[in-house]
Scaffold this motif. Sequence first.
Motif, short mmCIF file in Angstrom:
data_model
loop_
_atom_site.label_atom_id
_atom_site.label_comp_id
_atom_site.label_asym_id
_atom_site.label_seq_id
_atom_site.Cartn_x
_atom_site.Cartn_y
_atom_site.Cartn_z
N GLY A 174 57.50 42.89 37.31
CA GLY A 174 56.62 43.52 36.10
C GLY A 174 55.56 42.88 35.76
O GLY A 174 54.82 42.94 34.68
N ALA A 175 55.18 41.62 36.61
CA ALA A 175 53.84 40.91 36.13
C ALA A 175 53.28 40.41 37.49
O ALA A 175 53.70 40.71 38.55
N HIS A 176 51.92 40.10 37.28
CA HIS A 176 51.06 39.74 38.37
C HIS A 176 50.44 38.44 38.13
O HIS A 176 49.70 38.36 37.04
N MET A 177 50.39 37.56 39.14
CA MET A 177 49.67 36.21 38.84
C MET A 177 48.22 36.43 39.20
O MET A 177 47.69 37.30 40.12
N ILE A 178 47.22 35.87 38.18
CA ILE A 178 45.96 36.05 38.31
C ILE A 178 45.15 34.56 38.42
O ILE A 178 45.68 33.68 37.90
N ALA A 181 37.52 34.76 37.68
CA ALA A 181 36.20 34.32 38.18
C ALA A 181 36.75 33.48 39.56
O ALA A 181 37.90 33.06 39.64
N ALA A 182 35.93 33.46 40.44
CA ALA A 182 35.75 32.71 41.76
C ALA A 182 35.96 31.29 41.30
O ALA A 182 35.35 30.71 40.31
N GLY A 183 36.34 30.24 42.40
CA GLY A 183 36.11 28.78 41.93
C GLY A 183 34.84 28.25 41.72
O GLY A 183 33.80 28.88 42.55
N GLY A 184 34.50 27.44 40.72
CA GLY A 184 33.20 26.91 40.63
C GLY A 184 32.14 27.77 39.77
O GLY A 184 31.10 27.37 39.63
N ARG A 225 38.56 44.16 41.59
CA ARG A 225 38.17 42.54 41.45
C ARG A 225 39.01 41.63 41.19
O ARG A 225 39.17 40.67 41.96
N MET A 226 40.16 41.81 40.26
CA MET A 226 41.12 40.94 40.00
C MET A 226 42.04 40.66 41.11
O MET A 226 42.73 39.41 41.48
N LEU A 227 42.38 41.81 41.81
CA LEU A 227 43.56 41.74 42.90
C LEU A 227 42.76 41.12 43.94
O LEU A 227 43.23 40.12 44.70
N GLU A 271 51.82 47.48 44.84
CA GLU A 271 52.46 47.31 43.68
C GLU A 271 51.67 46.24 42.95
O GLU A 271 51.99 46.44 41.53
N LYS A 272 51.07 45.27 43.40
CA LYS A 272 50.38 44.44 42.44
C LYS A 272 49.17 45.25 41.51
O LYS A 272 48.87 44.92 40.46
N ALA A 273 48.37 46.16 42.46
CA ALA A 273 47.54 46.90 41.76
C ALA A 273 48.23 47.84 40.57
O ALA A 273 47.59 47.74 39.53
N ALA A 274 49.32 48.24 40.81
CA ALA A 274 49.91 49.00 39.77
C ALA A 274 50.21 48.32 38.41
O ALA A 274 50.01 48.68 37.53
#
Length: 390
Positions: free
Chosen positions: A133-137, A153-156, A300-302, A334-337
């Motif tokens: 039930g969790a997603h790494m961001i 955000a992207a790196g940098g 975007r986050m995914l 499942e990550k998007a959900a």
Amino acid sequence: MTTLRPSATSNGRIVSADSSGWLRFDVHDRVHMGVSRAAPTAPQLTAMFADFLVPDGNAEGGRPFDLTVSGQFEDITGVAFAEDDFSYRSDAVCLRSPRLQILRDGPRMRLNGGGELLTTVLPLLDRLMVERGAHMIHAATVSIDGKGIALPAAGGVGKTSTIAKLAKRPGVGFMGDDWAFVTASAELLGFAKPMSIKPHHRPIYPHLFAKTHKLLVPKSLSRPIGRLTTIVHPIGVQYPRAAAFTRRWSPEHMMIAPKDALPHLPMVRSAPLAASVYVERHDGSAAQLQEISQAEMVARMLGNFHMEMTVHSREIVNLLGATGLIPLHRQMSEKAAVLDEALTGLPTYLLQVPRAWSADRASDAIVAKLDTATAALGSPAPVSTEGVMR
């Protein structure tokens, strides 16, 4: 001596040990990871997951590991082959170079390999968290008056610099400057891994540069050296001692514990997610803030987390999908959900900052725009961001 129950079996062989043989990491009470003390990757994982390390003597004797990481290989038979690149069966994938094994036993996984394994562990940890039930961001994360704010955000882009500016605000707590987790119930879970401090951070973290004895490259060479490091990374991780030496003395950056970089800032482990603000650099001349839809933020986050993984980490995701161990459509859907449920009803924004601006100037603009994004959350009144925290 506390004895741990077996965490899994393979061909009748128990894969576990007593607590003296394993380091235990409790990732927000969702994934319990065991790392063999004898594994070559143990020092690297201890440093990166120190925030979750369970002190000796506090191990839970009744709970098996959800993920074990070992340097010992298992006898795996009955496999199919994909030319010379890898072999697989319904519950295992074996990669030839770098040599490693990933095995699935119901809700648990095992990883065996001879080098540093952080970039293999991350996609496996992410998958296990999704199943719980969790997603790494990939985001800078803070709490403001107890409310969690995610800045993917992207790196940098300026995440680490922005954290330093936010640190001077009342009611702000540190959760992470690079990785974090979001639960389906909209809880933001921190990850206080070591921070990568680079030459362009000197105006923002002067106290760190004042006491370092490490030679750092000029700011103008930081990005080229970083690109070179990325190229040689797949080779370096196969030699843990050399990789550790390189990280320690690399002229590209310093690895600093958050409590040392931000000594006066509270470390916050979890907070209810209140808003997500996606930050990016653009070719405009001014900072811009606009609301975006929940669906766009999820996408975007995914995508951002997937792209910010190393090439090897993405290869692991592909291997798990290609062999049917964890089909790609399930991994992504499942990550998007999880993200979709977490963001339901929350404000979501896109914040763009000129690419030409320095990290110092960009982070000032990000903090200023966050005043607008968090105004409805009952955040503290804006305060000056001039100067730096010492």
